[in-house]
Design a protein around this motif. Structure first.
Motif, PDB file in Angstrom:
ATOM      1  N   GLU A 167      16.144  -7.839  -2.885  1.00 34.55           N
ATOM      2  CA  GLU A 167      14.972  -8.449  -3.478  1.00 34.55           C
ATOM      3  C   GLU A 167      14.475  -9.554  -2.546  1.00 34.55           C
ATOM      4  O   GLU A 167      15.272 -10.320  -1.976  1.00 34.55           O
ATOM      5  CB  GLU A 167      15.284  -9.036  -4.858  1.00 34.55           C
ATOM      6  CG  GLU A 167      15.795  -8.017  -5.866  1.00 34.55           C
ATOM      7  CD  GLU A 167      14.759  -6.973  -6.182  1.00 34.55           C
ATOM      8  OE1 GLU A 167      15.133  -5.851  -6.578  1.00 34.55           O
ATOM      9  OE2 GLU A 167      13.560  -7.255  -6.000  1.00 34.55           O
ATOM     10  N   PRO A 168      13.185  -9.712  -2.397  1.00 35.63           N
ATOM     11  CA  PRO A 168      12.668 -10.672  -1.435  1.00 35.63           C
ATOM     12  C   PRO A 168      12.704 -12.112  -1.899  1.00 35.63           C
ATOM     13  O   PRO A 168      12.599 -12.998  -1.080  1.00 35.63           O
ATOM     14  CB  PRO A 168      11.222 -10.212  -1.250  1.00 35.63           C
ATOM     15  CG  PRO A 168      10.874  -9.535  -2.530  1.00 35.63           C
ATOM     16  CD  PRO A 168      12.132  -8.879  -2.974  1.00 35.63           C
ATOM     17  N   LEU A 307       6.436 -10.573  -8.347  1.00 34.75           N
ATOM     18  CA  LEU A 307       7.162  -9.677  -7.453  1.00 34.75           C
ATOM     19  C   LEU A 307       6.204  -8.912  -6.550  1.00 34.75           C
ATOM     20  O   LEU A 307       6.447  -8.745  -5.346  1.00 34.75           O
ATOM     21  CB  LEU A 307       7.998  -8.699  -8.278  1.00 34.75           C
ATOM     22  CG  LEU A 307       8.744  -7.612  -7.484  1.00 34.75           C
ATOM     23  CD1 LEU A 307       9.723  -8.246  -6.512  1.00 34.75           C
ATOM     24  CD2 LEU A 307       9.457  -6.666  -8.421  1.00 34.75           C
ATOM     25  N   ALA A 308       5.074  -8.443  -7.112  1.00 33.19           N
ATOM     26  CA  ALA A 308       4.098  -7.714  -6.297  1.00 33.19           C
ATOM     27  C   ALA A 308       3.539  -8.612  -5.196  1.00 33.19           C
ATOM     28  O   ALA A 308       3.384  -8.195  -4.043  1.00 33.19           O
ATOM     29  CB  ALA A 308       2.981  -7.189  -7.185  1.00 33.19           C
ATOM     30  N   GLY A 309       3.251  -9.906  -5.538  1.00 31.68           N
ATOM     31  CA  GLY A 309       2.751 -10.826  -4.525  1.00 31.68           C
ATOM     32  C   GLY A 309       3.781 -11.080  -3.429  1.00 31.68           C
ATOM     33  O   GLY A 309       3.451 -11.138  -2.235  1.00 31.68           O
ATOM     34  N   ALA A 310       5.063 -11.246  -3.846  1.00 27.87           N
ATOM     35  CA  ALA A 310       6.113 -11.487  -2.858  1.00 27.87           C
ATOM     36  C   ALA A 310       6.295 -10.277  -1.947  1.00 27.87           C
ATOM     37  O   ALA A 310       6.494 -10.422  -0.731  1.00 27.87           O
ATOM     38  CB  ALA A 310       7.423 -11.816  -3.569  1.00 27.87           C
ATOM     39  N   GLN A 312       4.001  -8.103  -1.182  1.00 23.50           N
ATOM     40  CA  GLN A 312       2.849  -8.037  -0.279  1.00 23.50           C
ATOM     41  C   GLN A 312       2.999  -9.026   0.874  1.00 23.50           C
ATOM     42  O   GLN A 312       2.721  -8.703   2.036  1.00 23.50           O
ATOM     43  CB  GLN A 312       1.573  -8.323  -1.073  1.00 23.50           C
ATOM     44  CG  GLN A 312       0.298  -8.179  -0.246  1.00 23.50           C
ATOM     45  CD  GLN A 312      -0.944  -8.407  -1.078  1.00 23.50           C
ATOM     46  OE1 GLN A 312      -0.835  -8.686  -2.264  1.00 23.50           O
ATOM     47  NE2 GLN A 312      -2.101  -8.312  -0.452  1.00 23.50           N
ATOM     48  N   ARG A 313       3.449 -10.275   0.556  1.00 20.88           N
ATOM     49  CA  ARG A 313       3.664 -11.256   1.622  1.00 20.88           C
ATOM     50  C   ARG A 313       4.740 -10.794   2.585  1.00 20.88           C
ATOM     51  O   ARG A 313       4.645 -11.009   3.804  1.00 20.88           O
ATOM     52  CB  ARG A 313       4.041 -12.607   0.996  1.00 20.88           C
ATOM     53  CG  ARG A 313       2.882 -13.278   0.265  1.00 20.88           C
ATOM     54  CD  ARG A 313       3.204 -14.736  -0.034  1.00 20.88           C
ATOM     55  NE  ARG A 313       4.355 -14.857  -0.926  1.00 20.88           N
ATOM     56  CZ  ARG A 313       4.270 -14.851  -2.242  1.00 20.88           C
ATOM     57  NH1 ARG A 313       3.081 -14.713  -2.834  1.00 20.88           N
ATOM     58  NH2 ARG A 313       5.348 -14.992  -2.990  1.00 20.88           N
ATOM     59  N   GLU A 319       4.653  -7.060   9.270  1.00 18.77           N
ATOM     60  CA  GLU A 319       3.626  -6.555  10.171  1.00 18.77           C
ATOM     61  C   GLU A 319       3.364  -7.544  11.305  1.00 18.77           C
ATOM     62  O   GLU A 319       3.215  -7.167  12.478  1.00 18.77           O
ATOM     63  CB  GLU A 319       2.344  -6.298   9.377  1.00 18.77           C
ATOM     64  CG  GLU A 319       1.246  -5.640  10.203  1.00 18.77           C
ATOM     65  CD  GLU A 319       0.036  -5.325   9.357  1.00 18.77           C
ATOM     66  OE1 GLU A 319      -0.961  -4.851   9.929  1.00 18.77           O
ATOM     67  OE2 GLU A 319       0.113  -5.533   8.126  1.00 18.77           O
ATOM     68  N   GLU A 320       3.326  -8.866  10.968  1.00 21.19           N
ATOM     69  CA  GLU A 320       3.123  -9.883  12.007  1.00 21.19           C
ATOM     70  C   GLU A 320       4.278  -9.887  12.996  1.00 21.19           C
ATOM     71  O   GLU A 320       4.078 -10.010  14.208  1.00 21.19           O
ATOM     72  CB  GLU A 320       2.981 -11.257  11.349  1.00 21.19           C
ATOM     73  CG  GLU A 320       1.686 -11.417  10.553  1.00 21.19           C
ATOM     74  CD  GLU A 320       1.632 -12.768   9.848  1.00 21.19           C
ATOM     75  OE1 GLU A 320       2.622 -13.515   9.952  1.00 21.19           O
ATOM     76  OE2 GLU A 320       0.602 -13.053   9.206  1.00 21.19           O
ATOM     77  N   GLN A 321       5.519  -9.748  12.496  1.00 26.51           N
ATOM     78  CA  GLN A 321       6.673  -9.710  13.400  1.00 26.51           C
ATOM     79  C   GLN A 321       6.616  -8.498  14.313  1.00 26.51           C
ATOM     80  O   GLN A 321       6.949  -8.591  15.511  1.00 26.51           O
ATOM     81  CB  GLN A 321       7.963  -9.688  12.577  1.00 26.51           C
ATOM     82  CG  GLN A 321       8.251 -10.999  11.861  1.00 26.51           C
ATOM     83  CD  GLN A 321       9.512 -10.925  11.006  1.00 26.51           C
ATOM     84  OE1 GLN A 321      10.169  -9.878  10.983  1.00 26.51           O
ATOM     85  NE2 GLN A 321       9.821 -12.012  10.326  1.00 26.51           N
TER      86      GLN A 321
END
Length: 357
Positions: A167-168, A307-310, A312-313, A319-321
């Protein structure tokens, strides 16, 4: 007082009144079918409810016959209801047990009818008539039958299987426990809905019985007052004949029986009032649990959004990494090319220096 004496579960059918050949299902699933015994009237009945609707209300008589038409299906005809009932059981054993009870209670109904006939014959014999006077008979109270069926519902308590995945965030970890809590409250709510349906049926039946008993009590009181007046009139007569004395004795006995019946009915009404109070408490508990379930569902939706927001982040960070890694690889490739060119330049300069020397 009418009480259940045997219960089972079966699918209920009735014969098509038009064709008299096809079976029409009266229940969508297996329901409770019970034998009831009314000790006051000495009557046996078969009763079944689908929710609050009575789909079987059949009084067993000596001329009825229960017929097994297959290994798991049986039927009987009810001339009073002008229909034929059919029951489909899950096993052959349940069918055999139901048929055995039917035969047993049918025989008991036959014996009760014979005893009742004997009492009627004795009551109408010439020895009970007074010479030169009218035949006097005490008032016989009739107790209304109980129509309610206290069925039992099976409540299954299921535990959800939770999958394990990383879990993030802490919000997502809290959300992982939310489905289990929601299903737990949903199971309790379903159980309360089933109990609520039974309590509603019992409440409606109790209310109807209370109204009937109040009417009957009023009739008993009027009859008692009339009998008291009759006794007073008989006592005021100067020349009492043996017939009048006999009538007075019978009237006194009837009054005593009515007073005893009134006391019994008052006790039953008190019990019904206590049951109604208990039903109100259960309704309050059901409302409380319903509110808790709604709050739990609201918290679950909030946690799901978090959870959906986390997630997505997390995807954006990943993607940035990945883009950063690609940039580093490109830079390393450029550095390798420059280093190779510098090495060649160094070798060229070294050769030129050697040649110049």
């Amino acid at each position: 007082m009418e009480q259940p004496i045997y219960s089972t579960r079966a699918h209920v059918f009735q014969i098509d009144p038009n064709t008299k050949k096809n079976w029409l299902p009266t229940s969508k699933h297996a329901v409770t079918v019970s034998y009831f015994y009314d000790s006051t009237r000495n009557v046996y009945r078969i009763i079944s409810l689908d929710g609050t609707k009575a789909i079987i209300n059949s009084t067993i008589s000596p001329n009825m016959t229960f017929t097994k038409t297959s290994q798991k299906f049986g039927q009987w005809a009810d001339s009073r209801a002008n229909t034929v009932y059919g029951l489909g059981f899950s096993t052959e054993h349940h069918l055999a047990k139901f048929a055995e009870k039917f035969a047993e209670y049918k025989e008991a109904a036959r014996l009760a009818k014979e005893k009742s006939q004997e009492k009627m014959d004795m009551a109408t014999s010439p020895s009970q008539e007074s010479p030169g006077g009218e035949l006097s008979s005490p008032l016989t109270p009739v107790t209304p039958p109980m129509e309610a069926l206290n069925g039992t519902d099976e409540i299954c308590d299921t535990t959800p299987n939770s999958g394990s995945r990383p879990e993030p965030s802490q919000n997502a970890l809290a959300f992982a426990h939310s489905p289990a809590m929601t299903k737990h409250w949903e199971a309790e709510l379903e159980a309360l809905k089933g109990n609520n349906a039974k309590l509603t049926a019992a409440l409606l039946e109790s209310t109807a019985n209370v109204k009937q008993w109040k009417q009957q009590l009023a009739a008993y009181q009027e009859e008692a007052e009339r009998l008291h007046k009759r006794v007073t009139e008989l006592e005021c007569q100067s020349n009492q004949s043996p017939v009048i004395k006999c009538q007075k004795t019978e009237l006194n006995q009837t009054i005593e029986e009515l007073e005893a019946t009134l006391r019994d009915k008052e006790e039953e009404m008190e019990k019904l009032k206590e049951e109604l109070e208990n039903m109100n408490d259960l309704m309050e508990q059901k409302d409380t649990l319903t509110q808790k379930l709604e709050e739990t569902e609201l918290r679950g939706r909030v946690l799901e959004e978090q959870l959906a927001g986390a997630e997505q982040r997390l995807e954006e960070n990943q993607e940035e990494q990945e883009n950063f890694r690609k940039s580093l690889r490109t830079l390393l490739e450029l550095l390798d090319g420059k280093i190779f060119e510098l090495t060649e330049l160094r070798d060229t300069l070294a050769r030129l220096i050697e040649e110049a020397s």
